[in-house]
Enzyme design. Structure first.
Site, mmCIF file in Angstrom:
data_model
loop_
_atom_site.group_PDB
_atom_site.id
_atom_site.type_symbol
_atom_site.label_atom_id
_atom_site.label_comp_id
_atom_site.label_asym_id
_atom_site.label_seq_id
_atom_site.Cartn_x
_atom_site.Cartn_y
_atom_site.Cartn_z
ATOM 1 N N THR A 189 49.900 37.905 28.013
ATOM 2 C CA THR A 189 50.722 38.045 29.217
ATOM 3 C C THR A 189 51.396 36.735 29.577
ATOM 4 O O THR A 189 50.808 35.677 29.417
ATOM 5 C CB THR A 189 49.775 38.435 30.379
ATOM 6 O OG1 THR A 189 49.201 39.680 30.049
ATOM 7 C CG2 THR A 189 50.470 38.476 31.706
ATOM 8 N N ARG A 217 46.359 53.503 30.349
ATOM 9 C CA ARG A 217 45.609 52.301 30.759
ATOM 10 C C ARG A 217 46.527 51.311 31.497
ATOM 11 O O ARG A 217 47.649 51.039 31.082
ATOM 12 C CB ARG A 217 45.020 51.636 29.516
ATOM 13 C CG ARG A 217 44.159 50.402 29.822
ATOM 14 C CD ARG A 217 44.913 49.114 29.611
ATOM 15 N NE ARG A 217 44.071 47.930 29.737
ATOM 16 C CZ ARG A 217 44.527 46.692 29.801
ATOM 17 N NH1 ARG A 217 45.810 46.461 29.738
ATOM 18 N NH2 ARG A 217 43.698 45.688 29.925
ATOM 19 N N VAL A 218 46.022 50.793 32.600
ATOM 20 C CA VAL A 218 46.717 49.734 33.336
ATOM 21 C C VAL A 218 45.773 48.540 33.397
ATOM 22 O O VAL A 218 44.585 48.694 33.651
ATOM 23 C CB VAL A 218 47.083 50.217 34.761
ATOM 24 C CG1 VAL A 218 47.571 49.073 35.625
ATOM 25 C CG2 VAL A 218 48.144 51.320 34.687
ATOM 26 N N GLY A 219 46.314 47.360 33.141
ATOM 27 C CA GLY A 219 45.473 46.160 33.157
ATOM 28 C C GLY A 219 45.517 45.451 34.501
ATOM 29 O O GLY A 219 45.866 46.042 35.533
ATOM 30 N N ASP A 220 45.185 44.183 34.465
ATOM 31 C CA ASP A 220 45.146 43.384 35.696
ATOM 32 C C ASP A 220 46.532 42.923 36.147
ATOM 33 O O ASP A 220 46.749 42.624 37.315
ATOM 34 C CB ASP A 220 44.285 42.137 35.467
ATOM 35 C CG ASP A 220 44.846 41.261 34.347
ATOM 36 O OD1 ASP A 220 45.137 41.812 33.251
ATOM 37 O OD2 ASP A 220 45.024 40.046 34.551
ATOM 38 N N THR A 240 45.441 35.724 32.274
ATOM 39 C CA THR A 240 45.766 36.350 30.998
ATOM 40 C C THR A 240 44.451 36.678 30.299
ATOM 41 O O THR A 240 43.419 36.098 30.615
ATOM 42 C CB THR A 240 46.672 35.441 30.136
ATOM 43 O OG1 THR A 240 47.008 36.121 28.925
ATOM 44 C CG2 THR A 240 45.998 34.120 29.803
ATOM 45 N N GLY A 241 44.509 37.619 29.391
ATOM 46 C CA GLY A 241 43.281 38.012 28.697
ATOM 47 C C GLY A 241 42.907 39.439 29.040
ATOM 48 O O GLY A 241 43.730 40.193 29.552
ATOM 49 N N GLY A 243 42.210 42.415 30.761
ATOM 50 C CA GLY A 243 42.459 42.739 32.163
ATOM 51 C C GLY A 243 41.280 43.360 32.868
ATOM 52 O O GLY A 243 41.077 43.138 34.064
HETATM 53 N N1 ASP Z 1 45.889 40.798 30.962
HETATM 54 C C1 ASP Z 1 46.649 41.672 30.116
HETATM 55 C C2 ASP Z 1 46.091 43.062 30.224
HETATM 56 O O1 ASP Z 1 44.890 43.219 30.237
HETATM 57 C C3 ASP Z 1 46.688 41.272 28.699
HETATM 58 C C4 ASP Z 1 46.783 39.797 28.400
HETATM 59 O O2 ASP Z 1 46.969 38.973 29.235
HETATM 60 O O3 ASP Z 1 46.633 39.372 27.299
HETATM 61 O O4 ASP Z 1 46.859 43.988 30.199
#
Ligand code: ASP
Length: 329
Positions: A189, A217-220, A240-241, A243
Site C-alpha cells: 500500500t 475482502r476489505v483491508g485496513d 502497510t502490511g 490489513g
Molecule cells: N494493508 C493492505 C491490505 O491489507 C495491504 C498492504 O499494505 O500491503 O489491504
C-alpha cells in the site's frame, strides 16, 4: 534460536538504540500545540515503501504553497496511475476471481475524512474518497454504491486488470488450487502523510489490497483509524502490511494516541508493531509497517517482516520501511 525469541530480542535491542537517539520531553510535546512554533515547521511529505515519484509530486505541491491535503492526494495518485505498480490502483493485482478491487481513504487537518472500499473499475480511488469527504455527509462508500457515486462525479469506467496482472493471476490459480492464501509479498500500500507551510497535517492511503484475496475482502487501508489517522494537534500515522492485523489493533489511531502520550513518531511506530506481534502466537506469516509524523515534523517508521525485524533509520531526506520509504523536505 527460536523465531519468536529472535523477534523479541531484535525488537528489544532496537528499542535501546532508539532510546539513546530520539527522546521527546513532555515540555516539548506541549509546545506542539503552540501555534507560534508552527511558523518554523517546514513542509514535509513521507510515504510507505520506495514510491519516490509520489513524494516528489507531493513535494512539488507543497513547494508551490499547496495544502497538505492536495499534496497527499496528488502524491498517491502517481502510484494509482502507474501500471507497473501492481499493488495500487490501475494494474493492481486482482482478487482470486480476477477482479481488481480498490480501497482508499483520505483525512484532513480538521478531521474530515472520506473513504471508498471494494471499489471496482475506477482508477483513482483516493480521488473518489476525497469526493465522499467533500460532497457527501458520509465517510465511507463501498462496492457498487461507491462505483455509482464515482460515475455521478464524472469518473470514467476503466478496466483495471492489466495484461501483466492477469497473466500472474492465471499462473497463481494453477498453483494455488484456488485456496485463499496469507499473502506476504503481494501487497504494498501507499500511505502518505504531509505537513504544509501552515503546519497542517493530512494523510491518504490507497491500495489494491492483498493479491488474490477472497472476493469481498476489505483491508485496513480504507478504514479511518486503522489504515490512516490524522489529528492535526498531534500528528498522523498510516499503515502497510496485512490489513487484518492492523484493523484488529486500530493501528494508525493507536500510533497517534501513543504520540499524544509523549512518544516520538519512531517510538510510537515501534510500540504499535510490538503490540501486534505480542497479540499473535504465530507471527511468521505477516508483515506490518507503520509510518508516522508529529506536529514538529519529526518522523518515524517501523516494520516487521517474517524472519526479520527491521528498524527504520533516518537520514536527510530519506527513511526506510523496511527497505526504501522516502521523505522529501
Ligand atoms: N494493508 C493492505 C491490505 O491489507 C495491504 C498492504 O499494505 O500491503 O489491504
Amino acid at each position: 534460536m527460536k523465531r519468536r525469541k529472535f523477534l523479541k530480542n531484535s525488537t528489544l535491542s532496537t528499542a535501546s538504540i532508539l532510546s539513546a537517539s530520539v527522546l521527546t520531553s513532555c515540555k516539548e510535546q506541549k509546545t506542539l500545540k503552540d501555534t507560534k512554533n508552527i511558523a518554523s515547521i517546514k513542509p514535509i511529505a513521507i510515504c510507505t515503501w520506495n514510491f519516490l515519484n509520489a513524494t516528489t509530486k507531493a513535494w512539488e505541491v507543497l513547494n508551490n504553497g499547496g495544502s497538505s491535503l492536495d499534496a497527499v492526494q496528488q502524491g498517491v495518485m502517481v502510484e494509482e496511475a502507474d501500471i507497473n505498480n501492481q499493488t495500487v490502483g490501475l494494474g493492481g493485482r486482482p482478487d482470486r476471481d480476477g477482479n481488481v478491487t480498490l480501497d482508499s481513504c483520505i483525512m484532513d487537518k480538521d478531521g474530515n475524512c472520506g473513504s471508498v472500499a471494494y471499489l471496482q473499475n475506477i482508477a483513482s480511488p483516493v480521488s473518489v474518497a476525497r469526493k465522499v469527504m467533500e460532497d457527501t455527509p458520509h465517510v465511507m462508500l463501498a462496492g457498487k454504491g461507491a462505483e455509482k457515486f464515482a460515475y455521478e462525479k464524472g469518473f470514467q469506467k476503466t478496466n483495471l486488470l492489466t495484461e501483466q496482472s492477469k497473466k500472474e493471476w492465471l499462473e497463481w490459480k494453477k498453483k494455488s488450487e484456488y485456496k485463499p492464501i496469507i499473502n506476504i509479498e503481494n501487497h504494498d500500500t501507499i500511505g502518505m502523510l504531509a505537513i504544509d507551510k501552515n503546519g497542517d497535517i493530512s494523510g491518504a492511503c490507497t491500495t489494491s489490497g492483498m493479491a488474490y484475496k477472497i472476493g469481498g475482502r476489505v483491508g485496513d487501508s480504507p478504514i479511518i483509524g486503522a489504515g490512516l489517522f490524522v489529528d492535526n494537534e498531534i500528528g498522523a500515522a498510516t499503515a502497510t502490511g496485512v490489513g487484518e492485523e492492523v484493523i484488529r489493533t486500530v493501528g494508525s489511531f493507536l500510533i497517534v494516541e501513543l504520540m499524544r502520550q509523549g512518544k516520538t513518531p519512531q517510538e510510537a511506530c515501534e510500540e504499535g508493531v510490538k503490540r501486534i506481534v505480542s497479540k499473535n502466537k504465530d507471527n511468521t506469516n505477516f508483515q506490518i509497517g507503520f509510518i508516522a509524523i508529529n506536529k514538529k515534523g519529526e518522523t518515524g517508521s517501523y516494520c516487521i517482516h517474517p524472519g526479520f525485524t527491521y528498524r527504520s533509520y533516518s537520514k536527510k531526506g530519506h527513511i526506510n520501511i523496511p527497505s526504501d520509504s522516502y521523505i522529501k523536505n
